[in-house]
Motif scaffolding. Structure first.
Motif, PDB file in Angstrom:
ATOM      1  N   ALA A 292       0.532  -1.617   0.159  1.00 26.70           N
ATOM      2  CA  ALA A 292      -0.145   0.124  -0.225  1.00 26.70           C
ATOM      3  C   ALA A 292       0.652   1.405  -0.291  1.00 26.70           C
ATOM      4  N   TYR A 293       1.641   1.585  -1.473  1.00 26.83           N
ATOM      5  CA  TYR A 293       2.345   3.116  -0.968  1.00 26.83           C
ATOM      6  C   TYR A 293       1.825   3.670  -1.807  1.00 26.83           C
ATOM      7  N   PRO A 294       2.152   4.648  -0.726  1.00 25.74           N
ATOM      8  CA  PRO A 294       0.990   6.258  -1.526  1.00 25.74           C
ATOM      9  C   PRO A 294       1.868   6.897  -2.368  1.00 25.74           C
ATOM     10  N   TYR A 306      18.541  15.575  -4.048  1.00 25.44           N
ATOM     11  CA  TYR A 306      19.277  14.047  -4.473  1.00 25.44           C
ATOM     12  C   TYR A 306      20.884  14.596  -4.922  1.00 25.44           C
ATOM     13  N   ASP A 307      21.344  15.438  -5.400  1.00 26.65           N
ATOM     14  CA  ASP A 307      22.412  15.236  -5.550  1.00 26.65           C
ATOM     15  C   ASP A 307      23.190  15.627  -4.655  1.00 26.65           C
ATOM     16  N   SER A 308      22.969  16.080  -3.462  1.00 28.07           N
ATOM     17  CA  SER A 308      23.482  16.709  -2.412  1.00 28.07           C
ATOM     18  C   SER A 308      24.767  15.595  -1.492  1.00 28.07           C
ATOM     19  N   ALA A 309      25.936  15.836  -1.015  1.00 24.77           N
ATOM     20  CA  ALA A 309      26.439  15.266  -0.822  1.00 24.77           C
ATOM     21  C   ALA A 309      26.206  13.972   0.565  1.00 24.77           C
ATOM     22  N   GLN A 310      25.253  15.007   1.100  1.00 22.79           N
ATOM     23  CA  GLN A 310      24.445  14.082   2.282  1.00 22.79           C
ATOM     24  C   GLN A 310      23.511  13.978   2.102  1.00 22.79           C
ATOM     25  N   ASP A 311      23.335  12.407   2.188  1.00 18.16           N
ATOM     26  CA  ASP A 311      21.922  11.812   1.469  1.00 18.16           C
ATOM     27  C   ASP A 311      22.335  10.610   2.533  1.00 18.16           C
ATOM     28  N   PRO A 312      20.188   9.891   2.591  1.00 18.04           N
ATOM     29  CA  PRO A 312      19.521  10.601   1.490  1.00 18.04           C
ATOM     30  C   PRO A 312      18.945  11.524   2.423  1.00 18.04           C
ATOM     31  N   SER A 313      18.192  12.632   1.174  1.00 20.34           N
ATOM     32  CA  SER A 313      17.134  13.318   1.693  1.00 20.34           C
ATOM     33  C   SER A 313      15.956  12.329   2.044  1.00 20.34           C
ATOM     34  N   ILE A 314      15.206  13.115   2.840  1.00 17.90           N
ATOM     35  CA  ILE A 314      13.231  12.076   3.412  1.00 17.90           C
ATOM     36  C   ILE A 314      13.060  11.519   2.471  1.00 17.90           C
ATOM     37  N   VAL A 315      12.844  12.163   0.944  1.00 24.08           N
ATOM     38  CA  VAL A 315      12.340  11.756   0.010  1.00 24.08           C
ATOM     39  C   VAL A 315      12.801  10.011  -1.018  1.00 24.08           C
ATOM     40  N   GLU A 316      14.443  10.604  -0.902  1.00 22.96           N
ATOM     41  CA  GLU A 316      15.697   9.256  -1.494  1.00 22.96           C
ATOM     42  C   GLU A 316      15.091   8.085  -0.175  1.00 22.96           C
ATOM     43  N   ALA A 317      14.978   8.616   1.462  1.00 22.82           N
ATOM     44  CA  ALA A 317      14.479   7.424   2.089  1.00 22.82           C
ATOM     45  C   ALA A 317      13.898   6.868   1.546  1.00 22.82           C
ATOM     46  N   MET A 318      12.663   7.858   1.586  1.00 24.06           N
ATOM     47  CA  MET A 318      10.693   7.159   0.995  1.00 24.06           C
ATOM     48  C   MET A 318      10.956   6.130   0.207  1.00 24.06           C
ATOM     49  N   ILE A 319      11.647   6.522  -0.837  1.00 28.53           N
ATOM     50  CA  ILE A 319      12.734   5.815  -2.024  1.00 28.53           C
ATOM     51  C   ILE A 319      12.925   4.394  -1.844  1.00 28.53           C
ATOM     52  N   ARG A 321      12.779   3.262   0.883  1.00 26.99           N
ATOM     53  CA  ARG A 321      12.415   1.682   2.452  1.00 26.99           C
ATOM     54  C   ARG A 321      12.158   1.022   1.824  1.00 26.99           C
ATOM     55  N   PRO A 322      12.906  -0.536   2.331  1.00 32.29           N
ATOM     56  CA  PRO A 322      11.413  -1.428   1.647  1.00 32.29           C
ATOM     57  C   PRO A 322      10.789  -1.704   2.840  1.00 32.29           C
ATOM     58  N   ASN A 323       9.460  -2.139   1.768  1.00 28.63           N
ATOM     59  CA  ASN A 323       8.621  -2.725   2.546  1.00 28.63           C
ATOM     60  C   ASN A 323       7.235  -1.312   3.150  1.00 28.63           C
ATOM     61  N   GLY A 324       8.022  -0.425   3.139  1.00 29.82           N
ATOM     62  CA  GLY A 324       7.523   0.967   3.190  1.00 29.82           C
ATOM     63  C   GLY A 324       7.609   2.469   2.124  1.00 29.82           C
ATOM     64  N   GLY A 325       7.401   3.098   2.647  1.00 29.33           N
ATOM     65  CA  GLY A 325       7.869   4.157   1.928  1.00 29.33           C
ATOM     66  C   GLY A 325       6.976   4.906   0.670  1.00 29.33           C
ATOM     67  N   SER A 326       7.350   5.055  -0.360  1.00 32.56           N
ATOM     68  CA  SER A 326       6.779   5.233  -1.566  1.00 32.56           C
ATOM     69  C   SER A 326       7.398   4.313  -3.038  1.00 32.56           C
ATOM     70  N   VAL A 327       6.753   5.270  -4.355  1.00 32.30           N
ATOM     71  CA  VAL A 327       7.220   4.211  -5.708  1.00 32.30           C
ATOM     72  C   VAL A 327       7.840   5.416  -6.156  1.00 32.30           C
ATOM     73  N   ALA A 328       6.990   7.364  -5.995  1.00 32.30           N
ATOM     74  CA  ALA A 328       7.354   8.028  -6.613  1.00 32.30           C
ATOM     75  C   ALA A 328       6.403   8.758  -5.516  1.00 32.30           C
ATOM     76  N   ILE A 329       7.597   9.880  -6.328  1.00 33.32           N
ATOM     77  CA  ILE A 329       7.035  10.956  -4.410  1.00 33.32           C
ATOM     78  C   ILE A 329       7.742  12.851  -6.245  1.00 33.32           C
ATOM     79  N   VAL A 330       6.955  13.708  -6.478  1.00 30.32           N
ATOM     80  CA  VAL A 330       7.383  14.555  -6.291  1.00 30.32           C
ATOM     81  C   VAL A 330       7.934  15.864  -5.375  1.00 30.32           C
ATOM     82  N   ALA A 331       8.886  16.051  -5.672  1.00 30.95           N
ATOM     83  CA  ALA A 331       9.535  17.523  -4.971  1.00 30.95           C
ATOM     84  C   ALA A 331      10.642  18.379  -5.076  1.00 30.95           C
TER      85      ALA A 331
END
Ligand code: CA
Ligand code: CA
Length: 502
Positions: A292-294, A306-319, A321-331
């Protein structure tokens, strides 16, 4: 001046890069990745190919070798254009994370500079462009005034997205989520539940208007407003008693009660700022809502960086994340700016809910996907296409088109309706040689695909009775994979054995 070597490209690619035969014939999905992730991406490519979207994987190294240009960005752009113009590509997946200045697994597109982004931002949409974004040839790309003649914005015919993964483990986790999204999507009210969150009171009117005047006009889903002063879960007579906290957002997702989510409010690269709390990687680690991925849109600053040395961004973490998070985020890749033509529009935004460029883009994304059946990547590119006149008029809108990215799979349907799982009947085995493969489904109009890796690849639409017959020549010992998919369906796949000729 760039040159483009046409000689025997297909042959060179086929010998240097693993590709399915289907992909060599006509690949609707072009997946660009690093050589180290090719094997990891193969199950994703196989899945898409089997459900009717033939996928070709090319590597950045392969592109560097076979397209001549002054930079890797230009080489990738030429490769993408070659596939769009000559090989039937309709979606481009950038399958890897990136760092500043063209470093990382899959480099970001040309760096676009702007007075609001003086250090520049990588602009992935350049990869779709038939022109090189440097009209004056000074090596500075995407200058709104000086390069206007060479800036071509997406027209919506090709969808684009970046999956900011770093490791084979990331790719496997993401692929599992995509397969679940396309084949095991919840069959209840889930598909119909959209939530807008907003912690920023001046933005309330426009966030309200996004649903009231736009999304609700084209889609029959339900809206939940999770504003600081208003939620559907408030105690009676106590507005705001159910806070927009990280814990409550985790509950919302883990409870499988939100399939479309717009997050409006402040943020930083690693987190969303909510009401008296912050949603961080620690909360992402609590997400367990397999299947049930939103889909998500968010204006929050730098959450899609996504291009920062600091990784992951919160959106990258959501993408990732196994078995959770999301499959597509506009940010937004940098600050999520409310772009307008003139300053007085800000007053109208606060008073009347006039949509700024960023909110308008995300609103159009939802209306294209939920109201007009477009995939995630198509919907975002159509939203950008709708803003071209604004971008020609005001530089801020140009930046708006450049800075919002789809992080995730651009080929996904946006699940406007609750899906059904079709009944599919196929033979258990067939004989080698000339044959007819008949697939019967309970879904007239479904996309039906047959694929024998050694040769056959065919995609057709099921007729009024849900039936498709493929006339094919089959090779012994090479099973036929089939797939049945469609907008309102959970995809069904299977295999048919191929025995010796009778
Ligand atoms: Ca220039
Ligand atoms: Ca990154």
């Amino acid at each position: 001046m760039t040159r483009f070597r046409l000689s025997s490209l297909a042959v060179v690619f086929a010998s240097s890069v693993p590709m399915s035969l289907a992909a060599q014939q006509e690949a609707t999905i072009l997946l660009v990745t690093d050589a180290a992730l090719v094997d990891a991406w193969q199950p994703f490519a196989n899945w898409k190919t089997q459900i009717g979207k033939a996928t070709s994987i090319v590597t950045v190294d392969g592109i560097r070798e076979h397209y001549e240009a002054e930079s890797v960005h230009e080489q990738i752009r030429l490769c993408v254009r070659d596939h769009i113009e000559n090989k039937g590509t309709r979606w481009v997946v950038l399958g890897g994370d990136s760092l500043r200045d063209g470093a990382g697994l899959v480099p970001g597109g040309h760096t676009t500079v702007h007075r609001q982004e003086r250090r520049g931002i990588p602009t992935d949409i350049v990869y779709l462009s038939p022109t090189n974004w440097d009209a004056d040839g000074d090596g500075v790309y995407g200058e709104w005034r000086d390069d206007a003649d060479a800036i071509t914005y997406p027209d919506g015919t090709v969808g684009l997205g970046r999956v900011p993964v770093r490791t084979a483990t990331d790719v496997a986790a993401f692929t599992d989520k995509v397969i679940a999204y396309e084949s095991a999507y919840p069959e209840g009210e889930f598909a119909k539940e959209m939530v807008y969150t907003c912690t920023d009171s001046p933005a309330y009117p426009k966030v309200r208007k996004s649903w009231d005047a736009h999304v609700s006009k084209v889609w029959d889903g339900q809206v939940g407003r999770f504003f600081s002063q208003e939620t559907p879960w408030d105690e009676p007579g106590q507005p705001g008693s159910y806070p927009l906290s990280a814990e409550n957002l985790v509950s919302l997702m883990n409870g499988k009660t939100v399939s479309k989510l717009h997050i409006h409010g402040h943020g930083h690269l690693p987190l969303w700022v909510l009401e008296k709390s912050r949603f961080t990687r620690e909360h992402v680690a609590e997400l367990e809502h397999g299947g049930a991925y939103p889909l998500i849109t968010t204006v929050s600053c730098n959450t899609g960086e996504y291009d920062s040395a600091q990784d992951p961004s919160i959106v990258e973490a959501m993408i990732r994340r196994p078995n959770g998070g999301s499959v597509a985020i506009v940010a937004p890749i940098r600050t999520g700016k409310p772009h307008f033509h003139k300053r007085s529009d800000f007053r109208l935004m606060v008073q009347e809910g006039k949509l700024d460029g960023t909110t308008h883009t995300m609103t159009r994304y939802w209306t294209q996907g939920l109201g007009h059946g477009k995939t995630t990547g198509e919907a975002l590119m159509l939203a950008k296409a709708a803003m071209v006149d604004d971008a020609r008029k005001t530089a801020g809108y140009h930046l708006c088109i450049c800075e919002l990215n789809l992080l995730g799979d651009p080929t996904l349907g946006m699940r406007a309706m609750t899906p059904t799982t079709p009944k599919v009947t196929a033979p258990k085995s067939l004989s080698a040689g000339a044959s007819e493969v008949v697939i019967e489904t309970s879904a007239p109009g479904a996309t039906v695909c047959v694929w024998q890796r050694g040769g056959v690849y065919d995609v057709r639409e099921a007729d009024e009775s849900g039936r498709v017959a493929f006339a094919v020549t089959l090779q012994q010992g090479d099973p036929v994979s089939y797939g049945v998919a469609g907008a309102g369906l959970n995809a069904v796949v299977g295999e048919i054995a191929v025995d010796g000729a009778k």
